[in-house]
Design a protein around this motif. Sequence first.
Motif, PDB file in Angstrom:
ATOM      1  N   ALA A  44       0.657  -1.187  -0.111  1.00 46.02           N
ATOM      2  CA  ALA A  44      -0.157  -0.056  -0.021  1.00 46.02           C
ATOM      3  C   ALA A  44       0.868   1.134  -0.039  1.00 46.02           C
ATOM      4  CB  ALA A  44      -0.944  -0.020   1.170  1.00 46.02           C
ATOM      5  N   THR A  45       1.898   0.938  -0.752  1.00 44.72           N
ATOM      6  CA  THR A  45       2.817   2.392  -0.830  1.00 44.72           C
ATOM      7  C   THR A  45       2.567   2.901  -2.305  1.00 44.72           C
ATOM      8  OG1 THR A  45       4.694   0.750  -2.289  1.00 44.72           O
ATOM      9  CG2 THR A  45       4.649   1.161   0.518  1.00 44.72           C
ATOM     10  N   PRO A  46       3.063   4.091  -2.447  1.00 47.84           N
ATOM     11  CA  PRO A  46       2.736   4.722  -3.771  1.00 47.84           C
ATOM     12  C   PRO A  46       3.316   3.819  -4.804  1.00 47.84           C
ATOM     13  CG  PRO A  46       3.412   6.558  -2.324  1.00 47.84           C
ATOM     14  CD  PRO A  46       3.453   5.239  -1.602  1.00 47.84           C
ATOM     15  N   GLY A  47       4.536   3.378  -4.920  1.00 45.43           N
ATOM     16  CA  GLY A  47       5.114   2.569  -6.085  1.00 45.43           C
ATOM     17  C   GLY A  47       4.252   1.240  -6.207  1.00 45.43           C
ATOM     18  N   ALA A  48       3.731   0.679  -5.147  1.00 43.60           N
ATOM     19  CA  ALA A  48       3.056  -0.667  -5.374  1.00 43.60           C
ATOM     20  C   ALA A  48       1.681  -0.228  -6.040  1.00 43.60           C
ATOM     21  CB  ALA A  48       2.643  -1.075  -3.792  1.00 43.60           C
ATOM     22  N   VAL A  49       1.139   0.954  -5.421  1.00 36.62           N
ATOM     23  CA  VAL A  49      -0.284   1.278  -6.281  1.00 36.62           C
ATOM     24  C   VAL A  49      -0.262   1.465  -7.678  1.00 36.62           C
ATOM     25  CG1 VAL A  49      -2.120   2.921  -6.115  1.00 36.62           C
ATOM     26  CG2 VAL A  49      -1.371   1.801  -4.056  1.00 36.62           C
ATOM     27  N   ALA A  50       0.868   2.279  -8.176  1.00 34.40           N
ATOM     28  CA  ALA A  50       1.050   2.704  -9.236  1.00 34.40           C
ATOM     29  C   ALA A  50       1.305   1.578 -10.018  1.00 34.40           C
ATOM     30  CB  ALA A  50       2.386   3.644  -9.559  1.00 34.40           C
ATOM     31  N   GLN A  51       2.136   0.561  -9.796  1.00 34.02           N
ATOM     32  CA  GLN A  51       2.313  -0.884 -10.602  1.00 34.02           C
ATOM     33  C   GLN A  51       1.119  -1.328 -10.765  1.00 34.02           C
ATOM     34  OE1 GLN A  51       5.305  -1.336 -11.958  1.00 34.02           O
ATOM     35  NE2 GLN A  51       3.846  -2.917 -13.184  1.00 34.02           N
ATOM     36  N   HIS A 231       3.713  14.073  -6.734  1.00 32.95           N
ATOM     37  CA  HIS A 231       3.716  13.361  -8.053  1.00 32.95           C
ATOM     38  C   HIS A 231       3.500  11.899  -7.466  1.00 32.95           C
ATOM     39  CE1 HIS A 231       7.580  10.974  -7.184  1.00 32.95           C
ATOM     40  NE2 HIS A 231       7.641  11.802  -6.455  1.00 32.95           N
ATOM     41  N   LEU A 232       3.075  11.243  -8.258  1.00 32.76           N
ATOM     42  CA  LEU A 232       2.701   9.645  -8.415  1.00 32.76           C
ATOM     43  C   LEU A 232       3.818   9.116  -9.491  1.00 32.76           C
ATOM     44  CD1 LEU A 232       1.791   7.210  -6.844  1.00 32.76           C
ATOM     45  CD2 LEU A 232       0.011   7.220  -8.606  1.00 32.76           C
ATOM     46  N   ASP A 233       4.972   8.534  -9.106  1.00 31.28           N
ATOM     47  CA  ASP A 233       5.745   7.708 -10.029  1.00 31.28           C
ATOM     48  C   ASP A 233       6.144   8.584 -10.985  1.00 31.28           C
ATOM     49  OD1 ASP A 233       7.146   5.360 -10.361  1.00 31.28           O
ATOM     50  OD2 ASP A 233       5.656   4.860 -12.069  1.00 31.28           O
ATOM     51  N   SER A 234       6.470   9.887 -10.853  1.00 37.38           N
ATOM     52  CA  SER A 234       7.047  10.869 -11.942  1.00 37.38           C
ATOM     53  C   SER A 234       8.022  11.565 -11.275  1.00 37.38           C
ATOM     54  CB  SER A 234       5.799  11.607 -12.310  1.00 37.38           C
ATOM     55  OG  SER A 234       6.264  12.304 -13.583  1.00 37.38           O
ATOM     56  N   ARG A 237       9.913  14.635 -13.492  1.00 33.40           N
ATOM     57  CA  ARG A 237       9.263  15.700 -13.782  1.00 33.40           C
ATOM     58  C   ARG A 237       9.080  16.698 -12.659  1.00 33.40           C
ATOM     59  NH1 ARG A 237       4.302  14.030 -17.887  1.00 33.40           N
ATOM     60  NH2 ARG A 237       3.818  12.943 -15.936  1.00 33.40           N
ATOM     61  N   ALA A 238       8.558  16.130 -11.457  1.00 36.72           N
ATOM     62  CA  ALA A 238       8.297  16.980 -10.195  1.00 36.72           C
ATOM     63  C   ALA A 238       9.566  17.527  -9.818  1.00 36.72           C
ATOM     64  CB  ALA A 238       7.873  15.729  -9.049  1.00 36.72           C
ATOM     65  N   ALA A 239      10.586  17.180 -10.004  1.00 37.46           N
ATOM     66  CA  ALA A 239      11.861  17.730  -9.439  1.00 37.46           C
ATOM     67  C   ALA A 239      12.254  19.074 -10.149  1.00 37.46           C
ATOM     68  CB  ALA A 239      13.153  16.871  -9.236  1.00 37.46           C
ATOM     69  N   GLU A 240      12.208  18.820 -11.338  1.00 40.43           N
ATOM     70  CA  GLU A 240      12.132  19.921 -12.584  1.00 40.43           C
ATOM     71  C   GLU A 240      11.379  21.154 -12.336  1.00 40.43           C
ATOM     72  OE1 GLU A 240      11.787  17.943 -16.367  1.00 40.43           O
ATOM     73  OE2 GLU A 240      13.756  16.820 -16.158  1.00 40.43           O
ATOM     74  N   ALA A 269      -4.173   6.131  -5.830  1.00 37.92           N
ATOM     75  CA  ALA A 269      -5.139   5.155  -6.569  1.00 37.92           C
ATOM     76  C   ALA A 269      -6.065   5.797  -7.592  1.00 37.92           C
ATOM     77  CB  ALA A 269      -5.662   4.329  -5.514  1.00 37.92           C
ATOM     78  N   HIS A 270      -6.464   6.957  -7.177  1.00 34.19           N
ATOM     79  CA  HIS A 270      -7.547   7.792  -7.961  1.00 34.19           C
ATOM     80  C   HIS A 270      -6.902   8.516  -8.977  1.00 34.19           C
ATOM     81  CE1 HIS A 270     -10.508   6.583  -5.056  1.00 34.19           C
ATOM     82  NE2 HIS A 270      -9.752   6.952  -4.209  1.00 34.19           N
ATOM     83  N   VAL A 271      -5.686   8.742  -9.119  1.00 35.38           N
ATOM     84  CA  VAL A 271      -5.289   9.728 -10.168  1.00 35.38           C
ATOM     85  C   VAL A 271      -4.353   9.127 -11.051  1.00 35.38           C
ATOM     86  CG1 VAL A 271      -5.420  11.882  -8.660  1.00 35.38           C
ATOM     87  CG2 VAL A 271      -3.103  10.674  -8.683  1.00 35.38           C
ATOM     88  N   GLY A 272      -3.689   8.057 -10.819  1.00 36.46           N
ATOM     89  CA  GLY A 272      -2.881   7.314 -11.623  1.00 36.46           C
ATOM     90  C   GLY A 272      -1.315   7.901 -11.742  1.00 36.46           C
ATOM     91  N   PRO A 273      -0.648   6.997 -12.334  1.00 35.35           N
ATOM     92  CA  PRO A 273       0.787   7.029 -12.528  1.00 35.35           C
ATOM     93  C   PRO A 273       1.036   8.356 -13.192  1.00 35.35           C
ATOM     94  CG  PRO A 273       0.685   4.658 -12.775  1.00 35.35           C
ATOM     95  CD  PRO A 273      -0.717   5.302 -12.900  1.00 35.35           C
ATOM     96  N   GLY A 274       1.973   9.232 -13.106  1.00 30.61           N
ATOM     97  CA  GLY A 274       2.374  10.364 -13.865  1.00 30.61           C
ATOM     98  C   GLY A 274       1.772  11.747 -13.505  1.00 30.61           C
ATOM     99  N   MET A 275       0.795  11.635 -12.507  1.00 30.85           N
ATOM    100  CA  MET A 275       0.426  12.554 -11.829  1.00 30.85           C
ATOM    101  C   MET A 275       1.293  13.583 -11.206  1.00 30.85           C
ATOM    102  SD  MET A 275      -1.198  14.627  -9.121  1.00 30.85           S
ATOM    103  CE  MET A 275       0.207  13.265  -7.889  1.00 30.85           C
TER     104      MET A 275
END
Length: 286
Positions: A44-51, A231-234, A237-240, A269-275
Motif C-alpha cells: 500500500a505504498t505509492p510505488g506498489a499502487v502505481a504498479q 507526484h505519483l511515480d514521476s 518531472r516533479a523535481a524539474e 489510486a484515484h489519479v494514476g501514475p504520472g500525476m
Amino acid sequence: MSVVVVTDSTASLDPEVAARRGVTVVPLQVIVDDDALVEGEPGATPGAVAQALRDKRSVSTSRPTPETFAATYARLAEEGATAVLSIHLSSDVSGTFESAQVAARRTDIPVTCVDTRQVGVATGYAALSAQDVIDGGGSVEEATAAAHRRAAEAVTYLYVDTLEYLRRGGRIGSAAALLGGALAVKPLLGIEEGVVATLEKVRTSARAIARLEALAAEAAGERAVEVTIAHLDSPDRAAEMADRVREELAEQLADREVRFTELGAVLGAHVGPGMLAICVAPLLTD
C-alpha cells in the motif's frame, strides 16, 4: 487543556513532521484485488499502487471506520488529551469526515471535526496551522478557525495523464473522462468547493505542466506562501517543476523550501501514475 490535532493519511504529512509536531495521523486503506491494506504498509505504498494500476489490477480505497477513530480518540484521552481537533479531507470525496463525526459522538472528551473541503497537501497545511495555534496557547475555537482559513486560502492544481482513474473511483463525472480521451488532451484539474473539477485541457503534457506553474504563480500573487509539489511515480518531472517554481516564487517563498513529495497510495489510486500536483498555501496573517 491538552488539545491533540488529528488528521488522516491523505493529508500527506511527512511522518517525522507529524511526530515532531504532535499531530496524530489516522490511515485510510487501499484495497488491491481482495487485499485490504493500511496505507503505508507493504503493498500500500505509492510505488506498489502505481504498479498495480499499470497491471490493471483492481484498486480501490476505504475510509477509516468510526470504530478506528473512536479507538484513536480514546487512546489520546488515556494519554492525557482533554480535547481533540480532527481535521480531514473533503466530505464530498470521502466518508472519512463522517466517520470522525460518528466517533466524536462516542468519545468522552470533546472532539471538534473539521471538513477542510480540500484534498491532499492542503489538508496537511490546515492541520499544521491548527497545531501552530495550539502550540501558541490558543483555544480549540481559535485553532479550528485557523484550520478553516488555511484550507480556504490554499489552492491545489493537478495534472493527470488520464481522467480514467478518477472516473473509476467516482471522483469526477464520466462525461468529462470520455471527452478528455476522445480529444486526446491533457486535463488540468483543481479542487473547487470540495470536489475535483476540470479546469482546462491542453494538447501536450509539457504545456500542461507549464500551465500548472503559471496557475501557481497567479495563486501566490505577492503573498508569502508555502508550496508543495506532489507526484505519483514521476519524480524527475516533479523535481524539474520544483526547481522552476522555486525560482519563480523566490520572493514569496523567502527562505522556505518548495516541499517535494510522492503522493500517498490512497490518493494515488484515484489519479494514476504520472500525476503532478502543486499546492500553494498562503501563510496566515493577523
